[in-house]
Design an enzyme around this catalytic site. Structure first.
Site, PDB file in Angstrom:
ATOM      1  N   HIS A  52     -16.008  26.469  19.927  1.00 57.39           N
ATOM      2  CA  HIS A  52     -14.775  25.727  20.242  1.00 57.39           C
ATOM      3  C   HIS A  52     -14.889  24.917  21.538  1.00 57.39           C
ATOM      4  O   HIS A  52     -13.898  24.687  22.224  1.00 57.39           O
ATOM      5  CB  HIS A  52     -13.555  26.668  20.262  1.00 57.39           C
ATOM      6  CG  HIS A  52     -13.108  27.059  18.887  1.00 57.39           C
ATOM      7  ND1 HIS A  52     -11.829  27.481  18.586  1.00 57.39           N
ATOM      8  CD2 HIS A  52     -13.771  27.078  17.704  1.00 57.39           C
ATOM      9  CE1 HIS A  52     -11.741  27.738  17.286  1.00 57.39           C
ATOM     10  NE2 HIS A  52     -12.908  27.507  16.734  1.00 57.39           N
ATOM     11  N   GLU A  68      -8.696  24.689   8.111  1.00 55.25           N
ATOM     12  CA  GLU A  68      -9.027  26.094   8.393  1.00 55.25           C
ATOM     13  C   GLU A  68      -8.582  26.463   9.798  1.00 55.25           C
ATOM     14  O   GLU A  68      -8.048  27.536  10.047  1.00 55.25           O
ATOM     15  CB  GLU A  68     -10.540  26.315   8.246  1.00 55.25           C
ATOM     16  CG  GLU A  68     -10.954  27.783   8.262  1.00 55.25           C
ATOM     17  CD  GLU A  68     -11.345  28.322   9.655  1.00 55.25           C
ATOM     18  OE1 GLU A  68     -11.639  29.514   9.760  1.00 55.25           O
ATOM     19  OE2 GLU A  68     -11.339  27.540  10.636  1.00 55.25           O
ATOM     20  N   GLU A  69      -8.802  25.551  10.727  1.00 51.12           N
ATOM     21  CA  GLU A  69      -8.600  25.864  12.139  1.00 51.12           C
ATOM     22  C   GLU A  69      -7.139  26.088  12.513  1.00 51.12           C
ATOM     23  O   GLU A  69      -6.852  26.691  13.534  1.00 51.12           O
ATOM     24  CB  GLU A  69      -9.205  24.752  13.018  1.00 51.12           C
ATOM     25  CG  GLU A  69     -10.725  24.612  12.906  1.00 51.12           C
ATOM     26  CD  GLU A  69     -11.489  25.779  13.526  1.00 51.12           C
ATOM     27  OE1 GLU A  69     -10.869  26.707  14.059  1.00 51.12           O
ATOM     28  OE2 GLU A  69     -12.738  25.745  13.458  1.00 51.12           O
ATOM     29  N   ASP A 127     -18.899  24.212  14.224  1.00 54.06           N
ATOM     30  CA  ASP A 127     -17.847  24.971  13.538  1.00 54.06           C
ATOM     31  C   ASP A 127     -16.981  23.966  12.798  1.00 54.06           C
ATOM     32  O   ASP A 127     -16.113  23.346  13.407  1.00 54.06           O
ATOM     33  CB  ASP A 127     -17.053  25.762  14.582  1.00 54.06           C
ATOM     34  CG  ASP A 127     -15.898  26.539  14.005  1.00 54.06           C
ATOM     35  OD1 ASP A 127     -15.764  26.562  12.784  1.00 54.06           O
ATOM     36  OD2 ASP A 127     -15.128  27.116  14.791  1.00 54.06           O
ATOM     37  N   HIS A 138     -15.513  25.096   5.853  1.00 52.98           N
ATOM     38  CA  HIS A 138     -14.394  24.205   6.133  1.00 52.98           C
ATOM     39  C   HIS A 138     -14.902  22.939   6.796  1.00 52.98           C
ATOM     40  O   HIS A 138     -15.835  22.977   7.598  1.00 52.98           O
ATOM     41  CB  HIS A 138     -13.298  24.898   6.942  1.00 52.98           C
ATOM     42  CG  HIS A 138     -13.664  25.335   8.328  1.00 52.98           C
ATOM     43  ND1 HIS A 138     -13.514  24.523   9.420  1.00 52.98           N
ATOM     44  CD2 HIS A 138     -14.152  26.506   8.801  1.00 52.98           C
ATOM     45  CE1 HIS A 138     -13.891  25.190  10.516  1.00 52.98           C
ATOM     46  NE2 HIS A 138     -14.291  26.398  10.165  1.00 52.98           N
TER      47      HIS A 138
END
Lengths: 342, 332
Positions: free
Chosen positions: B307, B197-198, B167, B60
């Site tokens: 994150h 995606e998140e 990420d 992603h």
């Protein structure tokens, strides 16, 4: 505007037949085709002059409510919520059970509650519906386990504000019907979808993409105001009277950037007041549509309303009018179909 | 590879605002693929090779971020998270918006209140200061609905890479490198760089609809539990190679793909580690459920401080992941 009629029709998630029948009867003659799909979504089709691209416009027919879970020995009914209903809004309310039985939601009277009990919110375990039956046997003749229970609020208008039940999302349904009443033909096809079971988890909209494969989708909602005086202004979700609400992101989905921008540009260009949805909690069918089939760029426009998901909500009719105006302009100008890629 | 990772991680691209990162990725892949398209929701789908079997690699391209929800009369912004941003992580950090940056502060009128807010921190207690004098000034630069990301830059420490958005830009970097390196694939490779995606696996839910590959592999980050008192039940560590995911909260990897990945790694002598993640999920969860189903698995890059503005990865794990996937696509 069909808000009055739509608001008073019972149509808890999974029991949308009467709403669907009403809408169908009003729209049928103005569209090229009207179908009901396998889950009960009502889909009206207005072919375009060129018909190369498809716009899906969606509102949900269902409202939150209750369902009978058990008939008790004393003839009272236990029940569960269908969709998000705060039990604190229930005690003392009149409801309709099944087709025509009237009942009252009862709770221990304040005289009998201990001081700490008064402070605790009621739970579904200790709320009952009373219909005047004195035994289970008597009640069983008239109601069934699984009977739907809906609120019984009459629609009214006062000082430019409308009050009634189920504005979420009969407000959106009414706007779509107003658009259909314009009887306009655009360059592109417009699919008007009145969907079922939104309140229990965006279920009806889950099967639309496979049937329609639209190029762009617009969801018409009625959304929470949250402009209560005890909440500081910078925490409001929306404010009554400030115009149609445009969503940039909500739970599980960021609205398509170009659709979002076109909605704003259209409002600005035409001098239509508008506001942003300023909280991201809660979701709409847009999130479901974007995830199904080949996906679709989707946006959300809502009418703000106070006290939604309760027996009575309040809407500023200017917000309704301005929402309709915005949608009308978006369709007339057609940029949403020209400029959104996909 | 290092330059590519730096470029990808430093590019702006929170969920739903992937335009910039999409252009960067398109620029990187266009000379190494047979074709590509951008689909209705903004995913990139590229392809390479002529083989009968179709394998999709997905990473992603969005990153977590925040969105401006309100602006007060003094020009302070209120924000809500876009994806899994903890209020504790963002407090006192800098946020980068498209046109400016800001500092995250916290409310508190008494010391008691400050303590209370700190112990139960929520976004409602945080604000962003962009140096604006009033609402009008702030609104011009960051209107309500503006998206922001951690203000962070790429750095190398002790031979490891640290940045925001590893990420899943590290997954993007791996797939870009695979597309470049794979010369004679036995299969038709599809590569998706998916959006949103998140916030809930949005892009990957629809990216494979038309292609319907025979199998799909999500390349994403995973937790690395090799720091002081880290999650005891996690085996993943930096430096032991790609993590082959058996299971997480959202999907169980297809057994067959997993075994062939293991066989490929064994045969080529590529170090690897096995992964079971007790939280989280990847796009494999929705790829698996596309239409009539796609056998799907996840290959992960262990990452510390997920994150946060400083996600840390180990270059040898990245190289190992590229090597493994190239070998896999060339037939084991």
């Amino acid at each position: 505007m069909y808000l009055r009629e739509l608001s008073e029709i019972p149509g808890v998630s999974g029991d949308e037949d009467k709403v669907r029948d009403f809408i169908r009867e009003k729209i049928e003659s103005k569209l090229d085709d009207v179908v009901v799909d396998r889950m009960g979504n009502l889909i009206g089709i207005k072919k375009g002059r060129k018909s190369e691209r498809k716009l899906l416009m969606l509102a949900h027919m269902d409202e939150v409510g209750l369902m009978v879970t058990k008939i008790n020995d004393d003839g009272t009914l236990s029940f569960a919520p269908v969709g998000g209903v705060d039990p604190r809004v229930l005690p003392g309310k009149r409801v309709k059970v099944g087709e025509d039985k009237l009942g009252v939601i009862g709770y221990k009277a304040i005289h009998l509650q201990k001081s700490d009990e008064v402070k605790k919110p009621p739970s579904y375990e200790n709320l009952r519906i009373y219909l005047g039956f004195s035994s289970k046997k008597e009640a069983e003749k008239e109601v069934e386990i699984g009977s739907y229970v809906s609120f019984l609020t009459k629609y009214s208008e006062e000082n430019g504000k409308a009050t009634g039940k189920a504005f979420d999302d009969r407000g959106g349904c009414s706007i779509l019907m107003d658009v259909i009443d314009l009887n306009e033909r655009y360059d592109f096809d417009v699919y008007f979808a009145f969907v079922v079971q939104e309140e229990v988890g965006l279920r009806g909209s889950a099967i639309l993409m496979e049937q329609l494969h639209p190029d762009v989708a617009l969801v018409l909602e009625t959304t929470t105001a949250g402009d209560n005086p005890e909440i500081p202004e910078y925490q409001w979700a929306t404010h009554l009277g400030d115009g149609p609400v445009i969503t940039f992101a909500h739970r599980g989905y960021v609205a398509n950037k170009r659709v979002f921008q076109i909605l704003i540009e259209t409002a600005v260009r035409n001098g239509i007041p508008f506001q942003m949805k300023r909280r991201t909690a809660g979701g709409t069918d847009a999130g479901r549509l974007a995830r199904r089939g080949r996906g679709v760029p989707a946006g959300v426009v809502s009418i703000p309303a106070r006290y939604i998901h309760s027996p009575l909500s309040v809407m500023d009719l200017m917000d309704y009018k301005n929402t309709f105006k915005l949608i009308k302009k978006v369709l007339e100008e057609g940029k949403i179909m020209e400029e959104v890629s996909g | 590879m290092k330059e590519l990772i730096k470029k990808l991680t430093e590019t702006f691209g929170p969920s739903g605002r992937e335009d910039e990162i999409r252009n960067v990725i398109l620029e990187e892949i266009k000379d190494h693929v047979d074709g590509y398209k951008v689909d209705k929701v903004g995913n990139i789908l590229a392809w390479k090779g002529q083989g009968e079997k179709k394998i999709l690699l997905d990473a992603h391209m969005d990153e977590i971020g925040v969105v401006v929800t309100n602006i007060d009369e003094n020009g302070f912004l209120r924000i809500e998270p876009v994806g899994g941003v903890s209020p504790y992580t963002i407090f006192k950090k800098r946020i980068k918006f498209e046109k400016t940056a800001g500092v995250v502060g916290m409310e508190g009128e008494t010391t008691d209140e400050i303590e209370k807010n700190l112990s139960k921190l929520s976004f409602d207690k945080l604000y962003v200061d962009i140096g604006a004098k009033n609402r009008e000034e702030a609104e011009k630069i960051v209107p309500i609905g503006s998206f922001g990301v951690y203000d962070s830059y790429f750095m190398e420490v002790g031979g490891r890479y640290v940045s925001k958005a590893m990420d899943d830009r590290i997954g993007c970097a791996v797939i870009i490198e695979v597309l470049e390196r794979v010369k004679s694939p036995n299969v038709t490779i599809f590569a998706s760089f998916s959006v949103q995606e998140e916030v809930g696996l949005v892009g990957a839910s629809v990216v494979a609809y038309d292609v319907m590959p025979d199998e799909a592999i999500a390349v994403d980050v995973t937790d690395s539990a090799d720091t002081p008192k880290a999650i005891k039940r996690h085996p993943m560590v930096l430096g032991k190679g790609p993590a082959l995911k058996v299971m997480d909260k959202a999907s169980i990897s297809d057994r067959n793909i997993l075994e062939r990945l293991i066989n490929t790694a064994e045969k080529r002598g590529i170090p690897y580690q096995m992964e079971v993640l007790i939280f989280g999920g990847t796009n494999a969860a929705v790829l698996q459920r596309t239409r009539y189903g796609i056998p799907s698995a996840t290959v992960s890059i262990p990452t510390r401080y997920l994150h946060t503005p400083s996600e840390m990865v180990e270059p040898s794990d990245i190289d190992g992941t590229v090597e493994l996937l190239v070998a896999y696509l060339e037939g084991g």
